[in-house]
Design an enzyme around this catalytic site. Structure first.
Site, PDB file in Angstrom:
ATOM      1  N   ARG A 155       7.768   0.251  13.238  1.00 27.38           N
ATOM      2  CA  ARG A 155       8.277  -0.246  11.952  1.00 27.38           C
ATOM      3  C   ARG A 155       9.422  -1.238  12.130  1.00 27.38           C
ATOM      4  O   ARG A 155       9.984  -1.742  11.161  1.00 27.38           O
ATOM      5  CB  ARG A 155       8.761   0.919  11.075  1.00 27.38           C
ATOM      6  CG  ARG A 155       7.657   1.858  10.664  1.00 27.38           C
ATOM      7  CD  ARG A 155       8.175   2.942   9.714  1.00 27.38           C
ATOM      8  NE  ARG A 155       7.297   4.093   9.781  1.00 27.38           N
ATOM      9  CZ  ARG A 155       6.164   4.239   9.065  1.00 27.38           C
ATOM     10  NH1 ARG A 155       5.819   3.307   8.193  1.00 27.38           N
ATOM     11  NH2 ARG A 155       5.416   5.310   9.199  1.00 27.38           N
ATOM     12  N   HIS A 188       4.365  -4.816   8.724  1.00 26.01           N
ATOM     13  CA  HIS A 188       4.280  -4.738  10.178  1.00 26.01           C
ATOM     14  C   HIS A 188       2.971  -5.282  10.735  1.00 26.01           C
ATOM     15  O   HIS A 188       2.787  -5.313  11.952  1.00 26.01           O
ATOM     16  CB  HIS A 188       4.447  -3.274  10.613  1.00 26.01           C
ATOM     17  CG  HIS A 188       5.511  -2.537   9.848  1.00 26.01           C
ATOM     18  ND1 HIS A 188       6.839  -2.896   9.915  1.00 26.01           N
ATOM     19  CD2 HIS A 188       5.449  -1.503   8.958  1.00 26.01           C
ATOM     20  CE1 HIS A 188       7.544  -2.092   9.119  1.00 26.01           C
ATOM     21  NE2 HIS A 188       6.717  -1.243   8.525  1.00 26.01           N
ATOM     22  N   PRO A 239       0.786  -1.225   0.000  1.00 26.32           N
ATOM     23  CA  PRO A 239       0.000   0.000   0.000  1.00 26.32           C
ATOM     24  C   PRO A 239       0.824   1.283   0.000  1.00 26.32           C
ATOM     25  O   PRO A 239       1.885   1.354   0.619  1.00 26.32           O
ATOM     26  CB  PRO A 239      -0.821  -0.105   1.296  1.00 26.32           C
ATOM     27  CG  PRO A 239      -0.119  -1.108   2.128  1.00 26.32           C
ATOM     28  CD  PRO A 239       0.534  -2.068   1.178  1.00 26.32           C
ATOM     29  N   ASN A 240       0.266   2.247  -0.705  1.00 26.84           N
ATOM     30  CA  ASN A 240       0.796   3.615  -0.819  1.00 26.84           C
ATOM     31  C   ASN A 240       2.020   3.734  -1.716  1.00 26.84           C
ATOM     32  O   ASN A 240       2.467   4.842  -2.011  1.00 26.84           O
ATOM     33  CB  ASN A 240       1.086   4.225   0.575  1.00 26.84           C
ATOM     34  CG  ASN A 240      -0.165   4.264   1.427  1.00 26.84           C
ATOM     35  OD1 ASN A 240      -1.163   4.842   1.010  1.00 26.84           O
ATOM     36  ND2 ASN A 240      -0.149   3.622   2.582  1.00 26.84           N
TER      37      ASN A 240
HETATM   38  C1  DHK Z   1       7.208   1.541   3.015  1.00 23.87           C
HETATM   39  C2  DHK Z   1       6.104   1.842   3.742  1.00 23.87           C
HETATM   40  O1  DHK Z   1       4.981   2.256   3.147  1.00 23.87           O
HETATM   41  C3  DHK Z   1       6.115   1.804   5.217  1.00 23.87           C
HETATM   42  O2  DHK Z   1       4.854   1.462   5.745  1.00 23.87           O
HETATM   43  C4  DHK Z   1       7.174   0.872   5.766  1.00 23.87           C
HETATM   44  C5  DHK Z   1       8.420   0.935   3.617  1.00 23.87           C
HETATM   45  C6  DHK Z   1       8.512   1.156   5.103  1.00 23.87           C
HETATM   46  C7  DHK Z   1       9.661   1.293   2.833  1.00 23.87           C
HETATM   47  O3  DHK Z   1      10.620   1.829   3.390  1.00 23.87           O
HETATM   48  O4  DHK Z   1       9.717   0.995   1.627  1.00 23.87           O
HETATM   49  O5  DHK Z   1       7.265   1.022   7.159  1.00 23.87           O
END
Ligand code: DHK
Length: 149
Positions: A111, A80, A10-11
């Protein structure tokens, strides 16, 4: 030709726009292009996916059970939280490399724990989007059987 699944949680669709001081300026399309270039050099095929939905990531892991030789995964926040992604990865027999763009250990304590690390053969974090290239190279080495352990 060996097939590697490169999976993103996600994101990560917002990469390049989202907190660039943490995740950098490269977009996910840039990362995909770099991964495809490297895969061509290494003689590998890749399937590159991103989803904000946990079940889609699980479905791609199940798909990889059928035709994938390795998985490179940035589960993002599901790292996580997701016992379900860990369970799915535990059904996969090839190499699994876990990627985080940021150094999660330098960040908030929530994290620091990863469910996925209970299965991952290797974890790359804090090396920016270059981590994907390194993860693909390592998966390729493991698939070819040339791994020195
Ligand atoms: C990416 C995310 O979206 C976070 O939720 C993780 C990870 C770290 C990254 O560093 O690629 O904690």
């Amino acid at each position: 030709m060996s097939l590697i699944y490169v999976l993103n949680g996600p994101n990560l669709n917002l990469l390049g726009k989202r907190q660039p001081h943490i995740y950098g300026h490269e977009t996910l399309a840039d990362v995909e292009a770099d991964c495809r270039k490297l895969a061509a050099e290494l003689g590998l095929e890749i399937r590159f996916h991103q989803s904000n939905r946990e079940y889609e990531i699980i479905d791609w892991i199940h798909e990889a059970r059928e035709d994938g030789a390795g998985i490179v995964i940035n589960p993002a926040a599901f790292t996580h939280t997701s016992l379900a992604i860990l369970d799915a990865l535990n059904t996969f027999e090839g190499p699994v490399i876990e990627i985080h763009i940021s150094n999660v250990h330098k960040r908030e304590s929530f994290r620091h724990h990863s469910y996925v690390s209970h299965r991952a053969d290797g974890v790359i974090c804090g090396l920016g989007t270059e981590g994907y290239q390194l993860g693909i190279r390592r998966a390729a080495t493991m698939i070819s059987g040339a791994s020195k352990g």
